[in-house]
Design a protein around this motif. Structure first.
Motif, mmCIF file in Angstrom:
data_model
loop_
_atom_site.group_PDB
_atom_site.id
_atom_site.type_symbol
_atom_site.label_atom_id
_atom_site.label_comp_id
_atom_site.label_asym_id
_atom_site.label_seq_id
_atom_site.Cartn_x
_atom_site.Cartn_y
_atom_site.Cartn_z
ATOM 1 N N ARG A 5 45.831 8.671 46.905
ATOM 2 C CA ARG A 5 45.366 9.105 48.287
ATOM 3 C C ARG A 5 45.930 10.636 47.445
ATOM 4 O O ARG A 5 47.202 10.918 47.576
ATOM 5 C CB ARG A 5 46.332 8.843 49.089
ATOM 6 C CG ARG A 5 45.405 9.786 50.382
ATOM 7 C CD ARG A 5 46.065 9.400 52.107
ATOM 8 N NE ARG A 5 46.028 8.405 52.315
ATOM 9 C CZ ARG A 5 45.197 7.917 53.026
ATOM 10 N NH1 ARG A 5 44.283 8.731 53.370
ATOM 11 N NH2 ARG A 5 45.573 5.790 53.363
ATOM 12 N N GLU A 42 30.725 0.783 61.724
ATOM 13 C CA GLU A 42 31.470 1.914 62.323
ATOM 14 C C GLU A 42 32.311 1.432 62.557
ATOM 15 O O GLU A 42 32.620 -0.150 63.744
ATOM 16 C CB GLU A 42 30.798 2.760 63.342
ATOM 17 C CG GLU A 42 29.844 3.810 63.303
ATOM 18 C CD GLU A 42 29.970 4.720 62.672
ATOM 19 O OE1 GLU A 42 31.479 4.990 62.618
ATOM 20 O OE2 GLU A 42 28.924 5.837 62.221
ATOM 21 N N PRO A 43 33.697 1.579 62.328
ATOM 22 C CA PRO A 43 34.215 2.996 61.566
ATOM 23 C C PRO A 43 34.175 2.242 59.874
ATOM 24 O O PRO A 43 33.698 3.409 59.068
ATOM 25 C CB PRO A 43 35.470 3.369 62.063
ATOM 26 C CG PRO A 43 36.520 1.978 62.127
ATOM 27 C CD PRO A 43 35.105 1.117 63.124
ATOM 28 N N THR A 44 34.165 0.781 59.628
ATOM 29 C CA THR A 44 33.938 0.792 58.020
ATOM 30 C C THR A 44 32.972 -0.129 58.418
ATOM 31 O O THR A 44 32.370 -0.833 59.079
ATOM 32 C CB THR A 44 35.326 -0.664 58.204
ATOM 33 O OG1 THR A 44 35.952 -1.674 59.128
ATOM 34 C CG2 THR A 44 36.742 0.681 58.355
ATOM 35 N N GLU A 49 41.154 2.276 53.265
ATOM 36 C CA GLU A 49 42.068 2.070 53.573
ATOM 37 C C GLU A 49 42.401 0.731 54.603
ATOM 38 O O GLU A 49 43.637 0.242 54.723
ATOM 39 C CB GLU A 49 42.380 3.034 55.522
ATOM 40 C CG GLU A 49 42.390 4.366 54.512
ATOM 41 C CD GLU A 49 42.325 5.676 55.672
ATOM 42 O OE1 GLU A 49 41.909 5.209 56.801
ATOM 43 O OE2 GLU A 49 43.521 6.534 55.431
ATOM 44 N N SER A 50 41.284 0.403 54.845
ATOM 45 C CA SER A 50 41.281 -1.214 55.913
ATOM 46 C C SER A 50 41.655 -2.275 54.708
ATOM 47 O O SER A 50 42.146 -2.497 54.907
ATOM 48 C CB SER A 50 39.971 -1.774 56.650
ATOM 49 O OG SER A 50 39.848 -0.670 57.214
ATOM 50 N N PRO A 101 33.482 9.320 55.141
ATOM 51 C CA PRO A 101 34.135 8.879 56.270
ATOM 52 C C PRO A 101 34.559 7.266 55.965
ATOM 53 O O PRO A 101 35.031 6.405 56.278
ATOM 54 C CB PRO A 101 33.690 9.130 57.222
ATOM 55 C CG PRO A 101 32.727 10.555 57.220
ATOM 56 C CD PRO A 101 32.768 10.496 55.796
ATOM 57 N N ARG A 102 32.956 6.818 56.327
ATOM 58 C CA ARG A 102 33.738 5.705 56.353
ATOM 59 C C ARG A 102 34.196 4.853 55.077
ATOM 60 O O ARG A 102 34.134 3.901 55.394
ATOM 61 C CB ARG A 102 31.568 4.945 56.260
ATOM 62 C CG ARG A 102 31.157 5.357 57.585
ATOM 63 C CD ARG A 102 29.361 5.131 58.403
ATOM 64 N NE ARG A 102 28.665 5.048 59.678
ATOM 65 C CZ ARG A 102 27.289 4.549 59.749
ATOM 66 N NH1 ARG A 102 27.040 3.904 59.219
ATOM 67 N NH2 ARG A 102 27.308 5.443 60.579
ATOM 68 N N SER A 103 33.734 4.982 53.891
ATOM 69 C CA SER A 103 33.965 4.851 52.725
ATOM 70 C C SER A 103 36.137 4.896 52.898
ATOM 71 O O SER A 103 36.209 3.824 52.093
ATOM 72 C CB SER A 103 33.550 5.358 52.016
ATOM 73 O OG SER A 103 32.307 5.522 51.249
ATOM 74 N N VAL A 104 35.997 5.634 53.329
ATOM 75 C CA VAL A 104 37.543 6.005 53.100
ATOM 76 C C VAL A 104 38.293 5.349 54.377
ATOM 77 O O VAL A 104 39.156 4.615 53.966
ATOM 78 C CB VAL A 104 38.241 7.267 54.161
ATOM 79 C CG1 VAL A 104 39.882 7.569 54.265
ATOM 80 C CG2 VAL A 104 37.251 8.765 52.378
ATOM 81 N N SER A 105 37.578 4.667 55.275
ATOM 82 C CA SER A 105 38.207 3.846 56.422
ATOM 83 C C SER A 105 37.844 1.959 55.851
ATOM 84 O O SER A 105 39.080 1.895 56.045
ATOM 85 C CB SER A 105 37.205 3.619 57.636
ATOM 86 O OG SER A 105 37.393 2.569 58.313
ATOM 87 N N VAL A 106 36.996 2.018 54.890
ATOM 88 C CA VAL A 106 36.780 0.904 54.146
ATOM 89 C C VAL A 106 37.899 0.762 52.961
ATOM 90 O O VAL A 106 38.733 -0.151 53.556
ATOM 91 C CB VAL A 106 35.501 0.548 53.767
ATOM 92 C CG1 VAL A 106 35.709 -0.311 52.529
ATOM 93 C CG2 VAL A 106 34.342 0.693 54.248
#
Length: 824
Positions: free
Chosen positions: A99, A124-126, A48-49, A41-46
């Motif tokens: 994606r 959190e979240p990235t 996307e950011s 989850p954190r890697s996916v958030s990174v």
């Protein structure tokens, strides 16, 4: 773990903020483009950011191995601190994000430059970190730091040359990749691309990323590439040799087929058919048993189908040779004349009258069995097959080395007129050595029993199983268990060798075993053996053996005339006393061989007159004496007693020394004593203490003093119960201040009640005492019957004192001074 520099030590303007993407099992190097996957989850958030920023930059850091293990074990685990990451990372640009409908996000990233992570600001979240850019590894910076431009250029050129060699060794190497590598101008970029192509482990790649010296970086990568090329070169050589062998086999096959066609056109006989016909002819006249004949015909048919030129054909041909050459039904008629056997044994061996009698008894039983078999041949029942040739248990000669065990087996074979085969079992660990290997294995062979029968050429030879006590056992099996089947008359008439895969009758073989130490022979195997013990020889027996057997044999071996070496009785006696100290005569024969070789040198030089060796010449010819004439103690003192011991080499004398330790405590034992001998020492100590008043010893001597008991020759392990009497005498001698007679040796086991128990090896111990110049021996009363085994000359010249109580031993061993005078 690399130390993280404190933020206060860094100028604020040098630190930047950015997103962090931790990766497992990947180290991104500057200038390298790689696809990576963001799944947690954190890697996916990174990811996307980063794609929402204008520069699309992200810090790529490798995860340490211990943190990787945590992430692999726990599906929901995340990176929580900088300690779980390598601090030196790579600033990268995301070129594309894909994606997937289900699952993680795939990114295409390109490394830009090296950075150092200084602080983890957010998880959190990235992941957001503060980092510092590190200097690029350029040629100009390296030269400014002291590097030689020529060295960097040479290393760069060497890297490109090695890549050209690697491409030539690997036919699957892409040409476009080689073109890219050769056109790279930046040395650092070439090093990074090389490291990526070599696909090394994460710690190695991280080391290259952290390298701040351009020249060292090039040298490290160059060494790694050289190792890879050596592997490619060796792989090419192996593949080339294999292809050459295959090509050669194919060539031989085609040539044989062409030769076969040419022979058919010319009307010549096919060599392969001729070989098959020859085997068929041998099979017809071999007179094999029915199972062996069926097996041979079946294998011959297979050989005819596949041909002998193939690899399997060679295996079948070898098997057929063994099958046809084995003595399935061939025997040799025995010479069962007992008078002839007695003459052969007397001619080959001196003395050993009881052993010769036992051998004659064995042959007499064998003769009667043979006569009974001949009478009942027509009516014998199949279930009595195992009794047709059996003469009871297998005899086994046991004794020290050099006492004539193997030569007795040869004499038995000569007396019977049978071939003699010896199988050495020393160090044998693989049961396939006896039972054979299955033919499915490469290099399979029959077992040693079948090989011995093949060499003998008959099915009833004399086979000596030498060194039964030195058989080993490991993961390859237990050879002793196979010997149970070989030696047991209830089983060996249908012994199945794994190579032949057929039953072979071993019941007509006369097996003889030898061993030095019965304690090392497995009990089930020992149960099938009839033990015949060969004790050591006395001095007179050795003298006669040397004159009648050893010296003439060594003269013949040296190529000398029969009278070339003449030794007087006194000379032989000195050789026996001063140059050998053994139960057998092997060392004695070696010393006589040395003398004969010395004389042979003189004969070869032209001096052909007979050589008479006098006693005073021995030191010149054989060197200084190896042993003293006597080993007994010349001066007696309290606390020292002489004992007798039995070893595999024969009998030996040993001394037991005892001393008091003022203000000491308990009993101290030294001399590398075994468990049984330590128990004997404790028994002796307890007996003396419990009977102190009767022996005139002050009990306070035990309370205020310790006792140290020592057996010299501490480098030699010693064990056995027969030293108990000697230990009692040594302790009593010390505490009563009465020395032990130096002309007296003793042996016997003890118990707490004061009984003297019987022991073994009386003959060997008596002979050892006589060699040491001892004239009085104290023995247990129950060993009186064993004195019949002692040579007559030893019994006449030595005094034997038989005791059944410790008090009798002390009365005869101690030199009495003033009775009841305690030692305080």
């Amino acid at each position: 773990m690399f130390p993280l520099p404190h933020l206060a030590l860094k100028p604020r303007e040098k630190l930047e903020t950015g997103f962090l993407l931790p990766l497992r099992n990947i180290v991104l190097l500057p200038g390298v483009t790689l696809p990576v996957v963001a799944g947690r989850p954190r890697s996916v958030s990174v990811a996307e950011s980063v794609m929402m920023t204008e520069q699309k930059q992200v810090i790529i850091a490798a995860v340490r191995p211990e943190a990787v293990q945590k992430l692999e074990k726990e599906e929901k685990a995340e990176i929580e601190s900088l300690e779980e990451l390598y601090p030196i990372a790579t600033l990268a640009v995301v070129h594309k994000m894909l994606r997937l409908p289900v699952g993680p996000i795939q990114l295409i990233i390109e490394g830009q430059e090296r950075v150092r992570i200084e602080q983890l600001l957010q998880t959190e979240p990235t992941y957001i970190v503060k980092f510092e850019r590190l200097p690029n590894l350029t040629v100009e910076a390296a030269i400014a730091a002291g590097a030689q431009q020529q060295s960097i250029q040479a290393l760069t050129s060497a890297l490109k040359s090695l890549w050209q060699e690697a491409a030539s060794l690997n036919p699957n190497f892409p040409e476009e990749v080689l073109t890219v590598l050769l056109n790279i101008e930046s040395p650092a970029q070439l090093a990074y691309q090389t490291a990526i192509l070599l696909q090394q482990e994460v710690p190695k790649m991280q080391t290259l990323l952290e390298q701040n010296d351009l020249e060292l970086l090039l040298r490290q990568v160059l060494a790694d590439l050289q190792k890879e090329i050596e592997v490619l070169r060796l792989r090419g050589e192996i593949l080339g040799e294999t292809k050459k062998e295959i090509d050669q086999q194919q060539k031989e096959f085609f040539l044989r087929q062409q030769l076969k066609k040419i022979q058919e056109e010319l009307g010549e006989v096919d060599s392969e058919k001729q070989e098959i016909e020859e085997l068929r002819s041998r099979l017809a006249t071999a007179n094999l048993p029915e199972p062996a004949e069926k097996q041979a015909k079946r294998e011959l048919a297979r050989l005819e189908r596949i041909g002998s030129a193939s690899a399997e054909g060679g295996v079948i041909r070898t098997y057929l040779d063994w099958l046809l050459e084995m003595p399935w039904n061939k025997t040799i008629e025995d010479n069962l004349d007992l008078q002839n056997a007695r003459e052969v044994l007397d001619a080959d061996h001196y003395g050993l009258s009881k052993i010769k009698d036992r051998i004659i008894e064995h042959l007499a039983t064998f003769k009667l069995k043979r006569m009974a078999r001949n009478e009942d041949t027509e009516t014998e029942k199949p279930e009595r097959h195992d009794e047709r040739y059996s003469v009871g248990t297998v005899i086994c000669f046991v004794g020290p080395p050099g006492t004539g065990k193997t030569s007795l087996g040869r004499s038995i074979a000569r007396a019977l007129g049978r071939p003699f085969e010896r199988i050495g079992l020393g160090g044998l660990r693989d049961e396939a050595e006896l039972r054979g290997h299955r033919r499915t294995y490469i290099g399979a062979m029959p077992g040693r029993i079948v090989q011995a029968l093949h060499r003998a050429g008959v099915k009833n030879p004399v086979i000596m199983l030498d060194e039964l006590d030195k058989i080993g056992m490991d993961y390859r099996g237990d050879p002793a268990s196979v010997l149970l089947e070989i030696l047991d008359p209830q089983q060996n008439y249908s012994f199945r060798d794994l190579y032949l895969d057929l039953d072979f009758d071993l019941s007509q073989i006369l097996f003889i075993g030898t061993a030095n130490d019965l304690s090392r022979v497995p009990a089930p195997l020992l149960d099938r053996l009839e033990i015949i013990e060969l004790s050591g020889y006395s001095e007179e027996e050795k003298l006669a053996i040397a004159e009648q057997y050893l010296l003439p044999r060594q003269i013949e071996k040296a190529g000398l005339p029969a009278n070339a070496v003449q030794l007087s009785t006194e000379t032989l006696r000195q050789i026996i006393e001063l140059y050998t100290r053994e139960a057998g005569v092997r060392k004695l024969e070696q010393q006589l061989g040395t003398l004969c070789r010395k004389v042979a040198v003189r004969y070869a030089s032209g001096e052909t007159t007979p050589t008479i060796v006098h006693p005073e010449q021995l030191e010149e010819l054989l060197g200084p004496p190896h042993f003293w004439r006597e080993e007994k103690r010349k001066v007696s003192r309290p606390g020292v007693a002489t004992g007798l011991a039995w070893t595999v080499q024969g009998g030996e004398i040993l001394f037991v020394e005892a001393v008091l330790l003022p203000q000491g405590k308990d009993l101290t034992l030294t001399g590398q004593l075994g468990e049984v001998m330590q128990e004997s020492a404790k028994l002796a100590y307890s007996y003396i203490w419990s009977n102190a008043d009767a022996l005139g010893i002050d009990v306070s001597a035990f309370k205020s003093n310790g006792l140290h008991l020592h057996v010299p020759a501490g480098a030699i392990p010693k064990d056995g119960p027969s030293a108990g009497v000697t230990m009692v005498v040594a302790i009593a001698s010390l505490l009563t201040n009465q020395p032990v007679r130096t002309d007296t040796a003793m042996t016997g086991e003890i118990d707490l009640s004061g009984e003297v128990l019987p022991i073994g090896g009386v003959r060997e111990k008596v002979l050892a005492a006589r060699r040491a110049g001892i004239t009085r021996i104290i023995l247990p009363k129950q060993n009186e019957k064993d004195l019949a085994e002692v040579p007559q000359d030893a019994r006449e010249k030595m005094e034997f004192i038989l005791c059944d109580r410790i008090e009798q031993v002390l009365e005869n061993a101690l030199v009495r001074r003033q009775m009841n005078q305690p030692v305080v």
